[in-house]
Write a protein that holds these residues in place. Sequence first.
Motif, PDB file in Angstrom:
ATOM      1  N   GLY A   1     -26.985  14.903 -29.294  1.00 43.05           N
ATOM      2  CA  GLY A   1     -25.946  15.270 -30.241  1.00 43.05           C
ATOM      3  C   GLY A   1     -25.246  14.094 -30.873  1.00 43.05           C
ATOM      4  O   GLY A   1     -24.271  14.271 -31.605  1.00 43.05           O
ATOM      5  N   VAL A   2     -25.754  12.864 -30.631  1.00 39.28           N
ATOM      6  CA  VAL A   2     -25.160  11.653 -31.212  1.00 39.28           C
ATOM      7  C   VAL A   2     -26.240  10.794 -31.836  1.00 39.28           C
ATOM      8  O   VAL A   2     -27.272  10.530 -31.209  1.00 39.28           O
ATOM      9  CB  VAL A   2     -24.422  10.797 -30.149  1.00 39.28           C
ATOM     10  CG1 VAL A   2     -23.870   9.516 -30.783  1.00 39.28           C
ATOM     11  CG2 VAL A   2     -23.309  11.570 -29.508  1.00 39.28           C
ATOM     12  N   VAL A   3     -26.010  10.359 -33.071  1.00 39.62           N
ATOM     13  CA  VAL A   3     -26.868   9.372 -33.718  1.00 39.62           C
ATOM     14  C   VAL A   3     -25.987   8.211 -34.146  1.00 39.62           C
ATOM     15  O   VAL A   3     -24.875   8.419 -34.641  1.00 39.62           O
ATOM     16  CB  VAL A   3     -27.593   9.982 -34.942  1.00 39.62           C
ATOM     17  CG1 VAL A   3     -28.119   8.901 -35.864  1.00 39.62           C
ATOM     18  CG2 VAL A   3     -28.728  10.892 -34.493  1.00 39.62           C
ATOM     19  N   VAL A   4     -26.474   6.998 -33.933  1.00 42.61           N
ATOM     20  CA  VAL A   4     -25.740   5.807 -34.362  1.00 42.61           C
ATOM     21  C   VAL A   4     -26.688   4.930 -35.180  1.00 42.61           C
ATOM     22  O   VAL A   4     -27.748   4.534 -34.687  1.00 42.61           O
ATOM     23  CB  VAL A   4     -25.190   4.997 -33.171  1.00 42.61           C
ATOM     24  CG1 VAL A   4     -24.450   3.749 -33.674  1.00 42.61           C
ATOM     25  CG2 VAL A   4     -24.268   5.855 -32.312  1.00 42.61           C
ATOM     26  N   ASP A   5     -26.318   4.664 -36.418  1.00 44.96           N
ATOM     27  CA  ASP A   5     -27.095   3.793 -37.287  1.00 44.96           C
ATOM     28  C   ASP A   5     -26.291   2.556 -37.651  1.00 44.96           C
ATOM     29  O   ASP A   5     -25.061   2.622 -37.808  1.00 44.96           O
ATOM     30  CB  ASP A   5     -27.502   4.517 -38.572  1.00 44.96           C
ATOM     31  CG  ASP A   5     -28.648   5.496 -38.356  1.00 44.96           C
ATOM     32  OD1 ASP A   5     -29.290   5.443 -37.278  1.00 44.96           O
ATOM     33  OD2 ASP A   5     -28.909   6.317 -39.253  1.00 44.96           O
ATOM     34  N   ALA A   6     -26.993   1.441 -37.791  1.00 46.29           N
ATOM     35  CA  ALA A   6     -26.359   0.172 -38.140  1.00 46.29           C
ATOM     36  C   ALA A   6     -26.799  -0.254 -39.523  1.00 46.29           C
ATOM     37  O   ALA A   6     -27.994  -0.213 -39.846  1.00 46.29           O
ATOM     38  CB  ALA A   6     -26.726  -0.898 -37.122  1.00 46.29           C
ATOM     39  N   PHE A   7     -25.841  -0.666 -40.337  1.00 40.59           N
ATOM     40  CA  PHE A   7     -26.108  -1.237 -41.656  1.00 40.59           C
ATOM     41  C   PHE A   7     -25.309  -2.527 -41.766  1.00 40.59           C
ATOM     42  O   PHE A   7     -24.109  -2.495 -42.070  1.00 40.59           O
ATOM     43  CB  PHE A   7     -25.705  -0.265 -42.763  1.00 40.59           C
ATOM     44  CG  PHE A   7     -26.399   1.071 -42.690  1.00 40.59           C
ATOM     45  CD1 PHE A   7     -27.741   1.194 -43.016  1.00 40.59           C
ATOM     46  CD2 PHE A   7     -25.705   2.198 -42.268  1.00 40.59           C
ATOM     47  CE1 PHE A   7     -28.382   2.429 -42.940  1.00 40.59           C
ATOM     48  CE2 PHE A   7     -26.335   3.429 -42.189  1.00 40.59           C
ATOM     49  CZ  PHE A   7     -27.679   3.552 -42.524  1.00 40.59           C
ATOM     50  N   ALA A   8     -25.954  -3.657 -41.461  1.00 35.60           N
ATOM     51  CA  ALA A   8     -25.277  -4.950 -41.426  1.00 35.60           C
ATOM     52  C   ALA A   8     -24.068  -4.861 -40.482  1.00 35.60           C
ATOM     53  O   ALA A   8     -24.248  -4.526 -39.316  1.00 35.60           O
ATOM     54  CB  ALA A   8     -24.889  -5.392 -42.827  1.00 35.60           C
ATOM     55  N   ASP A   9     -22.849  -5.088 -40.979  1.00 35.84           N
ATOM     56  CA  ASP A   9     -21.682  -5.057 -40.095  1.00 35.84           C
ATOM     57  C   ASP A   9     -20.988  -3.697 -40.072  1.00 35.84           C
ATOM     58  O   ASP A   9     -19.858  -3.577 -39.601  1.00 35.84           O
ATOM     59  CB  ASP A   9     -20.673  -6.128 -40.512  1.00 35.84           C
ATOM     60  CG  ASP A   9     -21.108  -7.518 -40.053  1.00 35.84           C
ATOM     61  OD1 ASP A   9     -21.791  -7.602 -39.016  1.00 35.84           O
ATOM     62  OD2 ASP A   9     -20.781  -8.503 -40.734  1.00 35.84           O
ATOM     63  N   THR A  10     -21.653  -2.669 -40.609  1.00 31.76           N
ATOM     64  CA  THR A  10     -21.110  -1.312 -40.577  1.00 31.76           C
ATOM     65  C   THR A  10     -21.917  -0.452 -39.626  1.00 31.76           C
ATOM     66  O   THR A  10     -23.148  -0.424 -39.686  1.00 31.76           O
ATOM     67  CB  THR A  10     -21.130  -0.679 -41.981  1.00 31.76           C
ATOM     68  OG1 THR A  10     -20.229  -1.402 -42.833  1.00 31.76           O
ATOM     69  CG2 THR A  10     -20.698   0.779 -41.941  1.00 31.76           C
ATOM     70  N   CYS A  11     -21.218   0.221 -38.754  1.00 29.11           N
ATOM     71  CA  CYS A  11     -21.841   1.111 -37.774  1.00 29.11           C
ATOM     72  C   CYS A  11     -21.433   2.545 -38.106  1.00 29.11           C
ATOM     73  O   CYS A  11     -20.260   2.819 -38.388  1.00 29.11           O
ATOM     74  CB  CYS A  11     -21.372   0.725 -36.378  1.00 29.11           C
ATOM     75  SG  CYS A  11     -21.827   1.869 -35.074  1.00 29.11           S
TER      76      CYS A  11
END
Length: 415
Positions: free
Chosen positions: A128-138
């Motif tokens: 039920g949790v997804v975490v994506d990283a985009f440079a310094d933004t999570c």
Amino acid sequence: MLEIFQALPKVSERRLSLRLTPAGEKKMRQGGPWIYDTWVPEDPMGLPGDLAVVFDGKKRFVGIGLWDPTSSIRLRVLHAGSPVKIDAAWFHGKLAGAAALRATLMDDPAHKTDGYRLVNGENDGLPGVVVDAFADTCVIKLYSPCWIPHLPVLWEGLMAIHGWERVVLRLNRAMQSQPKHLHGLRDGQILSGPELSGPVLFRENGIVFEAEPVIGQKTGFFLDQRDNRARVEALSRGRDVLNVFSYTGGFSVYAARGGAKSVTSVDLSVPATEAARRNFAHNRFDPTVARCPHEALAQDAFVALEEMRKTGKRFGLVVLDPPMFAQSRAEVETALAAYARLTRLGLSVLAPGGVLVQASCSNRVDAESFFACIHEAARQAGRPLEEIERTGHALDHPVTFEQGSYLKCLFAKAA
């Protein structure tokens, strides 16, 4: 602790006690991450996010998970087997383990990649949790209110891994329709760090892309096709490339960097095609990309392909990467028919000896049925396919249970 978390419900000290039906208990022992309401004979009257312990008929520990009375998935399983203590250290350990799996993406500058999936939900043991990283933004995306009491712990664990400049919260549609369970949280909210006035830029194998963490689809960019995009780059030199369902032009920019003669992107969304143009502009520092003509068409994919067929347009490489066609089992046959039609249309604009790249993100459609469908449609069209390869999930999208597998892609040469 962030002030924004003060209004959230605290994690309850009590543990709910659950007994499941034989089917539910079997599924949990087999490692299934979801326990449905039909497998829970008695309601323990818990709140979203309460920890619920499952016992068997002899009062032996079976497993533990997060209770969610708002969903047909009543329990999101965190652990099954021997007893374990679920606390902040346990959650932080899960996050650290997920980060270790992606270490080659996170720590190796040779990849020049700072956009990746850090947590792939159930497949990383955090259903039920997804975490994506985009440079310094999570970006944290939640699919159940059972995670809201545990959000501060998730945030702390993520900050311990990287110390993100900005953390964004995304909520799925089902959660957004239940505001009483959100405790003031909202989709697209900045949990920590500076506000955003537009997209963020990140790198994928050295290519610069935009992500829209606050208002974009899913978490703002589709990261799961990274490896397939690189494969398209390797096949594009000297070819006219057509990217259908192009969204913001991921495959398109890779094709250009691979030396494509020209690239055409087709997507129904005007904002997506505009973003595709900007993604090309972000990469004009690469002379190969700068030299490649790019046309972005805001048009229905099926209509565009039919018009191109009628006008005799031909391409050396065609990418067909549609959105999910099957949301349920009842839609599988309809989805396969749509894939077959798409294959025929794609082949109708593919030059002899050209490369077809066709993908599916519908987990209800199994891989064998999908690949068989494409081959049969190609045979019916008189364009039999010679397979180059079949691909699935990338490193940062691991699969640890059957239903967790959704992405499949075929690379093939057409007669």
